[in-house]
Write an enzyme that holds these catalytic residues in place. Structure first.
Site, PDB file in Angstrom:
ATOM      1  N   GLU A 157       0.822  -1.172   0.131  1.00 25.84           N
ATOM      2  CA  GLU A 157       0.172  -0.065  -0.138  1.00 25.84           C
ATOM      3  C   GLU A 157       0.920   1.320   0.073  1.00 25.84           C
ATOM      4  OE1 GLU A 157      -2.882  -0.149  -0.788  1.00 25.84           O
ATOM      5  OE2 GLU A 157      -3.213  -2.424  -0.584  1.00 25.84           O
ATOM      6  N   HIS A 160       1.779   2.412  -3.345  1.00 24.71           N
ATOM      7  CA  HIS A 160       1.161   2.901  -3.952  1.00 24.71           C
ATOM      8  C   HIS A 160       1.218   4.547  -4.243  1.00 24.71           C
ATOM      9  CE1 HIS A 160      -1.505   0.001  -5.921  1.00 24.71           C
ATOM     10  NE2 HIS A 160      -1.773  -0.510  -4.799  1.00 24.71           N
TER      11      HIS A 160
END
Ligand code: CO
Length: 186
Positions: A157, A160
């Site tokens: 994550e 990202h």
């Protein structure tokens, strides 16, 4: 925001490569709403009846850039086999403050809501990480010390935010290269 398979942006959209910026604190109503919608998506995505009805692809995490908002926000939910939540975070401005030299990888490889095609191969990441963040659920700054699967999810994550996708880490010449010193996560 309506979040489903049609609104989540894919890696065919250049926006997925954009860098995310810090969220201003205190968290605005708009940012709060978005992050809670993201959390709801992750939760519902692993409940088969709801997922089918709302066209949700199962996920354990989602970052704001995946719905087109380049802000550092991530929602993560891990559940046990009975579907009980064992980890739940709505993270604002998560930052990795340390990571182990020791590596780990998922033996199944990784997937992503923004990646439709298959990219096979191992994604090596740090086996342990410490992440500092503001957690919207607890309404305070927290320190997460993660290993195993959670450590992998958090690194996926946080990537990202830099516009990095899991397959960027796959060894192109030898996708299933096995580092004997790395932990295998099943
Ligand atoms: Co992803």
């Amino acid at each position: 925001m309506l979040i489903n398979s049609e609104t989540i942006i894919k890696d065919t959209d250049e926006l997925i490569r954009r860098r995310s910026v810090d969220v201003e604190l205190p968290v605005s109503d708009e940012d709060r709403q978005l992050l809670m919608d993201m959390l709801k998506y992750v939760d519902e995505s692993t409940i088969p009846e709801i997922a089918e009805e709302k066209k949700l692809q199962p996920a354990v995490g989602i970052s704001a850039i995946q719905v087109g908002v380049p802000k550092k926000m991530t929602a993560v939910i891990l559940k046990d086999e009975e579907g009980n939540k064992v980890v739940e975070y709505a993270l604002v401005n998560p930052k990795m403050i340390s990571n182990s030299i020791e590596k780990a990888y998922l033996d199944t490889g990784e997937g992503c809501l923004s990646v439709a095609e298959k990219h096979e191969g191992y994604v090596y990441r740090s086996a342990r990480v410490k992440v500092k963040a503001y957690d919207l659920l607890q309404e305070k700054e927290i320190l997460i010390k993660a290993d195993g699967y959670l450590a992998i999810v958090l690194q996926h994550e946080l990537d990202h935010f830099k516009g990095v996708l899991f397959y960027d880490h796959i060894n192109q010449k030898d996708p299933f290269y096995q580092d004997p010193a790395a932990q295998i996560i099943e």
